[in-house]
Design an enzyme around this catalytic site. Sequence first.
Site, PDB file in Angstrom:
ATOM      1  N   THR A  88       0.833  -1.212   0.000  1.00  0.00           N
ATOM      2  CA  THR A  88       0.000   0.000   0.000  1.00  0.00           C
ATOM      3  C   THR A  88       0.868   1.263   0.000  1.00  0.00           C
ATOM      4  O   THR A  88       0.735   2.117  -0.879  1.00  0.00           O
ATOM      5  CB  THR A  88      -0.906  -0.005   1.257  1.00  0.00           C
ATOM      6  N   VAL A  89       1.787   1.378   0.972  1.00  0.00           N
ATOM      7  CA  VAL A  89       2.579   2.611   1.081  1.00  0.00           C
ATOM      8  C   VAL A  89       3.674   2.648   0.012  1.00  0.00           C
ATOM      9  O   VAL A  89       3.931   3.697  -0.590  1.00  0.00           O
ATOM     10  CB  VAL A  89       3.178   2.758   2.508  1.00  0.00           C
ATOM     11  N   GLU A 139       9.087  10.492   9.009  1.00  0.00           N
ATOM     12  CA  GLU A 139       7.873  11.334   9.055  1.00  0.00           C
ATOM     13  C   GLU A 139       6.602  10.500   8.930  1.00  0.00           C
ATOM     14  O   GLU A 139       5.606  10.750   9.614  1.00  0.00           O
ATOM     15  CB  GLU A 139       7.935  12.374   7.932  1.00  0.00           C
ATOM     16  N   ILE A 141       0.320  13.778   7.992  1.00  0.00           N
ATOM     17  CA  ILE A 141       0.491  15.026   8.756  1.00  0.00           C
ATOM     18  C   ILE A 141       1.987  15.243   9.007  1.00  0.00           C
ATOM     19  O   ILE A 141       2.644  14.362   9.557  1.00  0.00           O
ATOM     20  CB  ILE A 141      -0.234  14.959  10.125  1.00  0.00           C
ATOM     21  N   LYS A 190       3.606   5.378  18.206  1.00  0.00           N
ATOM     22  CA  LYS A 190       3.677   6.757  17.682  1.00  0.00           C
ATOM     23  C   LYS A 190       3.910   7.755  18.813  1.00  0.00           C
ATOM     24  O   LYS A 190       4.680   8.711  18.673  1.00  0.00           O
ATOM     25  CB  LYS A 190       2.380   7.069  16.922  1.00  0.00           C
TER      26      LYS A 190
HETATM   27  N1  HSE Z   1      -3.266   1.157  11.450  1.00  0.00           N
HETATM   28  C1  HSE Z   1      -2.834   2.523  11.451  1.00  0.00           C
HETATM   29  C2  HSE Z   1      -4.044   3.397  11.734  1.00  0.00           C
HETATM   30  C3  HSE Z   1      -2.227   2.878  10.117  1.00  0.00           C
HETATM   31  O1  HSE Z   1      -5.182   2.905  11.698  1.00  0.00           O
HETATM   32  O2  HSE Z   1      -3.873   4.564  12.047  1.00  0.00           O
HETATM   33  C4  HSE Z   1      -1.360   4.101  10.132  1.00  0.00           C
HETATM   34  O3  HSE Z   1      -0.295   4.005  11.040  1.00  0.00           O
END
Ligand code: HSE
Length: 436
Positions: free
Chosen positions: A13-14, A129, A136, A205
């Site tokens: 995906t990314v 990032e 963001i 995070k």
């Molecule tokens: N699983 C994560 C979310 C994806 O739902 O925010 C992005 O880090």
Amino acid sequence: MEAVKVGLLGLGTVGGGTATVLLRNAAEIQARVGRAIEVSHVAGLGIAEQTIVDPAKVKLTEDAFEVVNDPEVQIVVELIGGYTLAKDLVMKAIDNGKHVVTANKALIATHGTEIMQAATAKGVTVSYEAAVAGGIPIIKAMREGLAGNQIQWLAGIINGTGNFILTEMRDKGRDFGDVLKEAQELGYAEADPTFDVEGIDAAHKLTILASLAFGIELQFEKTYTEGISKITTEDVNYAGELGYRIKHLGIARKTAKGIELRVHPTLIPEKRLLANVDGVMNAVLVYGDAVGPTLYYGAGAGAEPTASAVVADIIDTVRSIDVPADQKVPLLGFRSDSMRDTPVLAIDDAQTSYYLRMSAEDKPGVLAEVSEVFASHKISLEAVLQKEPIEGVNLVNLILLSQQVREANMNAAIKEVEALAAIQGDVVRIRMEHLG
Ligand code: HSE
């Protein structure tokens, strides 16, 4: 000037989003950077089937180490995820003198210290990032835009899947499991969705944000983590009646004793901007001593929003490629010789207010008994709500909102309340923040 050569590890995906954005916006990027950025290598399983990059121009391989070891590649972009293979690849890339860009929050939160040390010793950059809040630019904002501030606290909705679940429960009265299934189908959830609903992804995070905010080491193991799987529509609705919304927040706050680092469901006043961040969107509220509150909002997941952050990191890396390592922006915002040893507090020492719900016998004097327990622990109550009797049983739902109290005090009071003869079952407790 020659094009900078980029090797992509992962075309999911990314990775797919990153290749697409780099190709589509090549002219725009060259105009900003002054030189071309070329995807020269891509590694991925089943790579022969891919349709995103031109195999005549890009070396394709199933072996990611081929990319990491190729002398042509200057920037390695790790988009595989996970801890094991991703770590080996990143460490090997650093060892080979390559700059690294990654979206891997689990890797940075758990092995970041070792990775950053290796990168600093080798004089290369590691950029991440896309690891926090997808598109963001929160890392850049905290590391550079807010560099003149002493950060006092931050609070963020940093998991899109969890926010989507809570929003659907509130707006449509939908069931937890049913919404989670939809989030998985939409591609938002982690490979293991317990990372989303149990707060592990948000804790990864938050660990990164706290390091940037306070100049502390990455300490995932000290981040308190509580998920949303026990939140019921009943509590979502009662919170609404009281003027609050339940959000799954990551909170980092500097106090006189140390740093609170916690992820948990949280009631916040519905008038706060953060309370109105719905669906899969993310937002981070950062409070700096000079700037006051600042809010960053956007898509926290998805192919191109996350690619936006990955590509910004690649651009930053290219722009600073000839800058001596000790003159670059430090990888974690503070110079590595100036990191602090401010302790991370245990959850027992956190100070917050609480929403409490309990089932109480419907008879005179119960409320007085409950209030007395809280008074004996010096806990002030701000609001009390008694709901209509539960059908078929002689019980009522009693909802209390407390003022700020140390968590350990509240736990002791809850234990005593649960022991009262008139109280049935466990007390439901959800922390509250006013974010003012
Ligand atoms: N699983 C994560 C979310 C994806 O739902 O925010 C992005 O880090």
